[in-house]
Design a protein around this motif. Sequence first.
Motif, PDB file in Angstrom:
ATOM      1  N   SER A  16       0.852  -1.189   0.000  1.00 22.35           N
ATOM      2  CA  SER A  16       0.000   0.000   0.000  1.00 22.35           C
ATOM      3  C   SER A  16       0.889   1.241   0.000  1.00 22.35           C
ATOM      4  O   SER A  16       2.087   1.177   0.303  1.00 22.35           O
ATOM      5  N   LEU A  17       0.299   2.378  -0.333  1.00 24.58           N
ATOM      6  CA  LEU A  17       1.054   3.630  -0.359  1.00 24.58           C
ATOM      7  C   LEU A  17       1.628   3.932   1.020  1.00 24.58           C
ATOM      8  O   LEU A  17       2.781   4.369   1.154  1.00 24.58           O
ATOM      9  N   PHE A  18       0.836   3.681   2.083  1.00 32.95           N
ATOM     10  CA  PHE A  18       1.307   3.953   3.446  1.00 32.95           C
ATOM     11  C   PHE A  18       2.527   3.096   3.784  1.00 32.95           C
ATOM     12  O   PHE A  18       3.513   3.585   4.336  1.00 32.95           O
ATOM     13  N   THR A  19       2.472   1.810   3.426  1.00 31.94           N
ATOM     14  CA  THR A  19       3.582   0.915   3.720  1.00 31.94           C
ATOM     15  C   THR A  19       4.821   1.313   2.931  1.00 31.94           C
ATOM     16  O   THR A  19       5.948   1.256   3.444  1.00 31.94           O
ATOM     17  N   LEU A  20       4.623   1.725   1.681  1.00 29.62           N
ATOM     18  CA  LEU A  20       5.739   2.155   0.851  1.00 29.62           C
ATOM     19  C   LEU A  20       6.425   3.376   1.460  1.00 29.62           C
ATOM     20  O   LEU A  20       7.660   3.428   1.569  1.00 29.62           O
ATOM     21  N   ILE A  21       5.615   4.354   1.882  1.00 30.75           N
ATOM     22  CA  ILE A  21       6.176   5.562   2.480  1.00 30.75           C
ATOM     23  C   ILE A  21       6.890   5.227   3.787  1.00 30.75           C
ATOM     24  O   ILE A  21       7.976   5.747   4.081  1.00 30.75           O
ATOM     25  N   ASN A  22       6.303   4.318   4.581  1.00 29.56           N
ATOM     26  CA  ASN A  22       6.916   3.934   5.854  1.00 29.56           C
ATOM     27  C   ASN A  22       8.261   3.245   5.628  1.00 29.56           C
ATOM     28  O   ASN A  22       9.214   3.457   6.379  1.00 29.56           O
ATOM     29  N   SER A  23       8.353   2.433   4.574  1.00 28.60           N
ATOM     30  CA  SER A  23       9.575   1.688   4.306  1.00 28.60           C
ATOM     31  C   SER A  23      10.672   2.580   3.743  1.00 28.60           C
ATOM     32  O   SER A  23      11.863   2.283   3.900  1.00 28.60           O
ATOM     33  N   CYS A  24      10.277   3.645   3.060  1.00 30.60           N
ATOM     34  CA  CYS A  24      11.272   4.518   2.406  1.00 30.60           C
ATOM     35  C   CYS A  24      11.205   5.938   2.945  1.00 30.60           C
ATOM     36  O   CYS A  24      11.568   6.891   2.242  1.00 30.60           O
ATOM     37  N   SER A  25      10.781   6.092   4.190  1.00 35.10           N
ATOM     38  CA  SER A  25      10.553   7.429   4.730  1.00 35.10           C
ATOM     39  C   SER A  25      11.819   8.276   4.750  1.00 35.10           C
ATOM     40  O   SER A  25      11.781   9.477   4.469  1.00 35.10           O
ATOM     41  N   PHE A  26      12.952   7.644   5.061  1.00 32.48           N
ATOM     42  CA  PHE A  26      14.178   8.438   5.135  1.00 32.48           C
ATOM     43  C   PHE A  26      14.654   8.848   3.746  1.00 32.48           C
ATOM     44  O   PHE A  26      15.195   9.937   3.568  1.00 32.48           O
ATOM     45  N   GLU A  27      14.430   7.987   2.753  1.00 31.48           N
ATOM     46  CA  GLU A  27      14.785   8.346   1.381  1.00 31.48           C
ATOM     47  C   GLU A  27      13.922   9.518   0.905  1.00 31.48           C
ATOM     48  O   GLU A  27      14.404  10.412   0.195  1.00 31.48           O
ATOM     49  N   LEU A  28      12.652   9.522   1.300  1.00 31.97           N
ATOM     50  CA  LEU A  28      11.775  10.649   0.975  1.00 31.97           C
ATOM     51  C   LEU A  28      12.207  11.904   1.730  1.00 31.97           C
ATOM     52  O   LEU A  28      12.127  13.020   1.205  1.00 31.97           O
ATOM     53  N   PHE A  29      12.677  11.715   2.962  1.00 30.69           N
ATOM     54  CA  PHE A  29      13.164  12.839   3.758  1.00 30.69           C
ATOM     55  C   PHE A  29      14.363  13.492   3.077  1.00 30.69           C
ATOM     56  O   PHE A  29      14.576  14.702   3.191  1.00 30.69           O
ATOM     57  N   GLY A  30      15.149  12.691   2.361  1.00 31.57           N
ATOM     58  CA  GLY A  30      16.282  13.239   1.626  1.00 31.57           C
ATOM     59  C   GLY A  30      15.848  14.294   0.637  1.00 31.57           C
ATOM     60  O   GLY A  30      16.569  15.278   0.391  1.00 31.57           O
ATOM     61  N   LEU A  31      14.662  14.107   0.049  1.00 30.15           N
ATOM     62  CA  LEU A  31      14.139  15.092  -0.897  1.00 30.15           C
ATOM     63  C   LEU A  31      13.841  16.412  -0.178  1.00 30.15           C
ATOM     64  O   LEU A  31      14.073  17.497  -0.728  1.00 30.15           O
ATOM     65  N   LEU A  32      13.352  16.329   1.046  1.00 27.62           N
ATOM     66  CA  LEU A  32      13.108  17.545   1.832  1.00 27.62           C
ATOM     67  C   LEU A  32      14.412  18.273   2.138  1.00 27.62           C
ATOM     68  O   LEU A  32      14.470  19.506   2.130  1.00 27.62           O
ATOM     69  N   LEU A  33      15.471  17.504   2.404  1.00 24.17           N
ATOM     70  CA  LEU A  33      16.777  18.121   2.647  1.00 24.17           C
ATOM     71  C   LEU A  33      17.281  18.839   1.404  1.00 24.17           C
ATOM     72  O   LEU A  33      17.874  19.921   1.486  1.00 24.17           O
TER      73      LEU A  33
END
Length: 291
Positions: A164-181
Motif C-alpha cells: 500500500s502507499l502507506f507501507t511504501l512511504i513507511n519503508s522509504c521514509s528516510f529516502e523521501l526525507f532526503g528530498l526535503l533536505l
Amino acid sequence: MSLHTSLRFVAVLITVLIATQVKDVVWSSLLWSLAFVHYALALFYSRRRMALVTSQTHSLIPAVGVTLAGAALYLNQFSLLIYFGIHHVFNEVYLWNRTLSVPEDGGRRALRGSAVLLNGFIYAVLLRHYSELSWIDPSLLFAGLLASYGYFFYCFNRLHPSLSLFTLINSCSFELFGLLLVILSLFTPIGLNHIVLYHFIFWSLYPINKFYKQGHGELTRYLVVSLVLLGIFLLFSPMGVSDRAASEYYYYEQFLFWSFVHITLSFFLSDAHPAWITRWFRLRPKATPSS
C-alpha cells in the motif's frame, strides 16, 4: 517505522539542534571530539575482526592493498568529501538493506543498487557548492537525482508490488526525507560537516540496541566509555579549559588523518559494504581433505 529509520531521524534532529545552537570553536571542537570517539570505539569493537583478517592469507593480502591505497590517498591530499561520501553512502544503504525482509535475489540486488545511486545523488546535490562538485552543472545533478528517485521506486515496486502507499512511504521514509533536505538546501547551504556530524551521532545511537540485548552491563560500559572519551577529547580540544588545549589546526589535521584511517579500515572491518568488497574479508570454511 523501523528502529533503524527512527534512529536516522533522531540523529538528524540532534544534528539540526547542534548546528543551530552551537557556533564557532565550540562547534568544531564538538565535531572533532565526536569523530575521535567514533574512531576509537570502532577500533576497539573491531579488534576481533581485525585479528581474523590478519590471520587469513586471503584476507590479509587485500587488506594490505586497501591500507596502502588509503595511505596513498591521504598523502596525496585526496578529497575527504569524496572519500567520506563513498563511506557514508555504503553505510546508509547496506545498513538499511539489513531491515528488508525479502530474500536475496535479483530484485533485492537491483533495489540495493538503486539505493546506492539515489543516496549518492542526494549527497552530491546537498554538497553541490563544494569545489569537488561545483564543476558539474547543477541541472545535471538535479536531473540525475530525479531519475534515481524514479529508478529507486521502480525497483521497490517490483520487489513489493502489493504494498500500500502507506507501507511504501513507511519503508522509504528516510529516502523521501532526503528530498526535503534537497529542497532545504535551496534556501540554506548544507555543509559537509553537517553530514559528518549526523554520521557520528547516528553511529553513537546505532549500537545501543545491540548492547541493550546483551545486558545492562554491556550497555552501561558502552555509554560510560563513550562519555568519558568525549569528555577527554573536549578537555584537550580548542575549546577546552586545559592548559594543554590543542590548536584548531592541530585538531583539524588529526581529524583528517584519523578520518582516512577509519574509512580505509572500514572497507575490511565493516560488513556495511557491497559483497564484492566484503567477500575478501570474511571467514572461509577450511577445506576438508578428501578420502
